[in-house]
Scaffold this motif. Sequence first.
Motif, mmCIF file in Angstrom:
data_model
loop_
_atom_site.group_PDB
_atom_site.id
_atom_site.type_symbol
_atom_site.label_atom_id
_atom_site.label_comp_id
_atom_site.label_asym_id
_atom_site.label_seq_id
_atom_site.Cartn_x
_atom_site.Cartn_y
_atom_site.Cartn_z
ATOM 1 N N ALA A 125 0.842 -1.191 0.000
ATOM 2 C CA ALA A 125 0.000 0.000 0.000
ATOM 3 C C ALA A 125 0.878 1.242 0.000
ATOM 4 N N MET A 126 0.572 2.194 -0.884
ATOM 5 C CA MET A 126 1.338 3.429 -0.981
ATOM 6 C C MET A 126 0.734 4.553 -0.142
ATOM 7 N N LYS A 127 -0.491 4.351 0.325
ATOM 8 C CA LYS A 127 -1.172 5.357 1.141
ATOM 9 C C LYS A 127 -1.547 4.731 2.478
ATOM 10 N N ASN A 128 -1.441 5.504 3.542
ATOM 11 C CA ASN A 128 -1.763 4.977 4.868
ATOM 12 C C ASN A 128 -3.185 4.447 4.941
ATOM 13 N N GLU A 129 -4.127 5.164 4.275
ATOM 14 C CA GLU A 129 -5.534 4.762 4.360
ATOM 15 C C GLU A 129 -5.819 3.475 3.602
ATOM 16 N N GLU A 130 -4.871 3.036 2.773
ATOM 17 C CA GLU A 130 -5.087 1.810 2.002
ATOM 18 C C GLU A 130 -4.507 0.572 2.708
ATOM 19 N N ARG A 131 -3.802 0.753 3.799
ATOM 20 C CA ARG A 131 -3.159 -0.386 4.449
ATOM 21 C C ARG A 131 -4.179 -1.347 5.044
ATOM 22 N N SER A 132 -5.239 -0.824 5.622
ATOM 23 C CA SER A 132 -6.274 -1.708 6.163
ATOM 24 C C SER A 132 -6.993 -2.447 5.043
ATOM 25 N N SER A 133 -7.190 -1.775 3.894
ATOM 26 C CA SER A 133 -7.815 -2.437 2.745
ATOM 27 C C SER A 133 -6.941 -3.573 2.229
ATOM 28 N N LEU A 134 -5.625 -3.377 2.272
ATOM 29 C CA LEU A 134 -4.716 -4.417 1.823
ATOM 30 C C LEU A 134 -4.817 -5.643 2.722
ATOM 31 N N ILE A 135 -4.948 -5.425 4.013
ATOM 32 C CA ILE A 135 -5.104 -6.542 4.949
ATOM 33 C C ILE A 135 -6.367 -7.330 4.631
ATOM 34 N N GLU A 136 -7.450 -6.607 4.317
ATOM 35 C CA GLU A 136 -8.706 -7.278 3.962
ATOM 36 C C GLU A 136 -8.571 -8.038 2.647
ATOM 37 N N MET A 137 -7.858 -7.453 1.686
ATOM 38 C CA MET A 137 -7.650 -8.138 0.409
ATOM 39 C C MET A 137 -6.890 -9.443 0.595
ATOM 40 N N MET A 138 -5.922 -9.443 1.491
ATOM 41 C CA MET A 138 -5.130 -10.642 1.709
ATOM 42 C C MET A 138 -5.965 -11.762 2.323
ATOM 43 N N LYS A 139 -7.049 -11.401 2.997
ATOM 44 C CA LYS A 139 -7.923 -12.409 3.599
ATOM 45 C C LYS A 139 -8.908 -12.977 2.586
#
Length: 379
Positions: A351-365
């Motif tokens: 994730a290149m943006k702080n606000e996208e880091r939680s979305s990345l965690i969800e994508m990995m699940k």
Amino acid sequence: MGYGDLIIRSYNAQKDRVRVEDLERRCEVGPAERGFLIADTLGDPICRIKNSPVYTMLVAELGNQLVGVIQGSIKLVTLHKPPKNLARVGYILGLRVVPLYRRRGIGLRLVIELEEWFIANGVDYAYMATEKDNEASFKLFVDKLSYVEFRKPAILVNPVSRRILRISSNYEFEKLKIEEAESLYRKFMSSMEFFPNDIGNILRNKLSLGTWVAYPRGESWGATFPSSWAMLSVWNSGELFKLRLGNAPSSCLMYTQSSQLMETLFPCFKLPAIPEFWQPFGFYFVYGVYREGPLSGKLVRTLCRLVHNMAAKSKDCKVIVTEVGGSDTSRNHIPHWKFLSCPEDLWCIKAMKNEERSSLIEMMKTPPTRTLFVDPREV
């Protein structure tokens, strides 16, 4: 260790072209245990990215020496992340550091500079692809730069023989108009991971040879879809750059020569000859493979035969390359040569943006979609 007087700047074709070509040759290294394909850029170092919507190339200079390069491109794709399914992604490729200057942090600095360019251009996520056994790349991106393993697609490579393959008369073929192909891709594949939002630009590109569908003979293609059908598109990558085979064992050379001799002496046996791989050659890239229905696997295989016969009529094309998702069962129906194919390519993402880091965690699940759309502009 350290950067010293290292300078990272944008690539300048007039100043850097010859030096980058020389650097690429000095960095030609592949897996020791098997053959690998080497790209020959034909004097144009940015040929692999220049069809992308937005792109850049950075070079690293130390004193008067060019010691490293990296390339990046940006596009809008489907990426399942709440609350929306589109993301602006940056693709990292072509990271090279001259062997003599490795382990000095130059590769790390190049990636960081490229990431800063991504951020300045509004990128949500950066991703890269590497072979699963590339330990140096894995340590750099995963251990040092916090990328995470995302997907493991398969790269399938099939040699093109000079013999035209027989195609069953049980199936019909149709080459689609660009508008129809775009409509079908948006209807059936726009929810697939990494589907490019500018698919129309890909299909209209001069390197795109077309999109074909296959379906059972006796059924029609039109207002309704056949009971089974398959679709794929073909990109003439050989118009951009060539390939060569590196690290080929002597057994491969002997098999190639014997197969060509057998085809010449005994054409009635219809034995496929393996092409000569030691000189630069072109290739077709098959993308956008989609299928539906109980006979769709056979239809994919039949379409691959159609593409092979197109390639066989080309003097330059010697292999057909396809990349599919690791869980995509279409791989079972796409002819390929195991010696050159890669069963597990590794994609890593960050994730290149702080606000996208939680979305990345969800994508990995979230389990990966069966189909992964591989953009031919990034091959």
